[in-house]
Design an enzyme around this catalytic site. Structure first.
Site, PDB file in Angstrom:
ATOM      1  N   ILE A  36      -3.769  63.540  26.524  1.00 14.82           N
ATOM      2  CA  ILE A  36      -4.227  64.818  27.095  1.00 14.82           C
ATOM      3  C   ILE A  36      -4.067  65.962  26.090  1.00 14.82           C
ATOM      4  O   ILE A  36      -4.729  66.998  26.214  1.00 14.82           O
ATOM      5  CB  ILE A  36      -3.438  65.105  28.399  1.00 14.82           C
ATOM      6  CG1 ILE A  36      -4.201  66.059  29.301  1.00 14.82           C
ATOM      7  CG2 ILE A  36      -2.026  65.619  28.106  1.00 14.82           C
ATOM      8  CD1 ILE A  36      -3.627  66.142  30.713  1.00 14.82           C
ATOM      9  N   ASN A  97       7.586  56.125  20.449  1.00 13.03           N
ATOM     10  CA  ASN A  97       8.834  56.873  20.548  1.00 13.03           C
ATOM     11  C   ASN A  97       9.718  56.275  21.633  1.00 13.03           C
ATOM     12  O   ASN A  97       9.221  55.784  22.644  1.00 13.03           O
ATOM     13  CB  ASN A  97       8.542  58.340  20.873  1.00 13.03           C
ATOM     14  CG  ASN A  97       7.748  59.031  19.776  1.00 13.03           C
ATOM     15  OD1 ASN A  97       8.042  58.845  18.611  1.00 13.03           O
ATOM     16  ND2 ASN A  97       6.748  59.809  20.155  1.00 13.03           N
ATOM     17  N   HIS A 110       4.611  53.442  25.652  1.00 13.76           N
ATOM     18  CA  HIS A 110       3.261  53.777  25.210  1.00 13.76           C
ATOM     19  C   HIS A 110       3.245  53.761  23.696  1.00 13.76           C
ATOM     20  O   HIS A 110       4.181  54.234  23.051  1.00 13.76           O
ATOM     21  CB  HIS A 110       2.813  55.139  25.740  1.00 13.76           C
ATOM     22  CG  HIS A 110       3.799  56.243  25.552  1.00 13.76           C
ATOM     23  ND1 HIS A 110       4.951  56.350  26.304  1.00 13.76           N
ATOM     24  CD2 HIS A 110       3.817  57.290  24.683  1.00 13.76           C
ATOM     25  CE1 HIS A 110       5.634  57.418  25.921  1.00 13.76           C
ATOM     26  NE2 HIS A 110       4.977  58.000  24.923  1.00 13.76           N
TER      27      HIS A 110
HETATM   28  P1  5GP Z   1       5.892  60.778  23.846  1.00 12.98           P
HETATM   29  O1  5GP Z   1       6.391  62.071  23.332  1.00 12.98           O
HETATM   30  O2  5GP Z   1       6.591  60.335  25.110  1.00 12.98           O
HETATM   31  O3  5GP Z   1       5.842  59.687  22.805  1.00 12.98           O
HETATM   32  O4  5GP Z   1       4.369  61.019  24.189  1.00 12.98           O
HETATM   33  C1  5GP Z   1       3.894  61.303  25.468  1.00 12.98           C
HETATM   34  C2  5GP Z   1       2.428  61.646  25.322  1.00 12.98           C
HETATM   35  O5  5GP Z   1       1.857  61.655  26.610  1.00 12.98           O
HETATM   36  C3  5GP Z   1       2.164  63.028  24.715  1.00 12.98           C
HETATM   37  O6  5GP Z   1       1.383  62.863  23.534  1.00 12.98           O
HETATM   38  C4  5GP Z   1       1.416  63.790  25.814  1.00 12.98           C
HETATM   39  O7  5GP Z   1       0.408  64.610  25.313  1.00 12.98           O
HETATM   40  C5  5GP Z   1       0.868  62.663  26.666  1.00 12.98           C
HETATM   41  N1  5GP Z   1       0.713  62.993  28.065  1.00 12.98           N
HETATM   42  C6  5GP Z   1       1.614  63.616  28.878  1.00 12.98           C
HETATM   43  N2  5GP Z   1       1.122  63.734  30.116  1.00 12.98           N
HETATM   44  C7  5GP Z   1      -0.114  63.190  30.100  1.00 12.98           C
HETATM   45  C8  5GP Z   1      -1.122  63.024  31.106  1.00 12.98           C
HETATM   46  O8  5GP Z   1      -1.000  63.400  32.260  1.00 12.98           O
HETATM   47  N3  5GP Z   1      -2.274  62.404  30.701  1.00 12.98           N
HETATM   48  C9  5GP Z   1      -2.467  61.966  29.416  1.00 12.98           C
HETATM   49  N4  5GP Z   1      -3.619  61.374  29.141  1.00 12.98           N
HETATM   50  N5  5GP Z   1      -1.521  62.101  28.454  1.00 12.98           N
HETATM   51  C10 5GP Z   1      -0.381  62.716  28.806  1.00 12.98           C
END
Ligand code: 5GP
Length: 127
Positions: A36, A97, A110
């Site tokens: 997003i 991460n 993810h």
């Molecule tokens: P992290 O920091 O946990 O590795 O990455 C989480 C990722 O999830 C971030 O890049 C953030 O932009 C993405 N993200 C968070 N909420 C949403 C959402 O509701 N939809 C989508 N498509 N991505 C999300």
């Protein structure tokens, strides 16, 4: 200490269809969708459908079928994005991460597939 999975995390809600996503690929055990808040022209998140907090949890607890499916899904996303260096693409970076030091925001495994521009050195200094 075993992992405790929080089924209220945002990706669990996406998997249950409670929140929409911009789907790139769906397989039996995996889902891929556009981030997003993309950090590059290509920024896709690939997640397993199973309840795994982070990569080591998945590696320890997932079935062989889930692990194969997830890895194949990442490869397929690279093909869809056209970033495979072996096929003329510009390359990409995979990021997974975990925990506090990894600065994980969402506690559902993810893998970020990031590409579409030069990404610089692998790690930036703290700051
Ligand atoms: P992290 O920091 O946990 O590795 O990455 C989480 C990722 O999830 C971030 O890049 C953030 O932009 C993405 N993200 C968070 N909420 C949403 C959402 O509701 N939809 C989508 N498509 N991505 C999300």
């Amino acid at each position: 200490m075993p992992y405790e999975y929080d089924d209220q995390n945002i990706f669990a809600k996406i998997l249950r269809g409670e929140i929409p996503c911009d789907k790139v690929l769906e397989t039996e055990h995996s889902l891929a969708f556009n981030d997003i808040n993309p950090q590059a022209p290509d920024h896709v998140l690939v997640i397993p459908k199973g309840a795994y907090v982070c990569f080591d949890h998945f590696a320890d607890a997932a079935s062989d079928a889930e692990i194969v499916d997830f890895n194949r899904a990442i490869g397929e996303v690279c093909r869809i994005l056209g970033v495979k260096p072996g096929e003329g693409g510009g390359g990409y970076r995979l990021i997974a991460n975990a925990g506090d030091n990894g600065v994980a925001e969402v506690p559902h495994l993810h893998v970020h597939v990031v590409g579409g521009r030069w990404l610089g050195r692998m790690l930036q200094p703290p700051g």
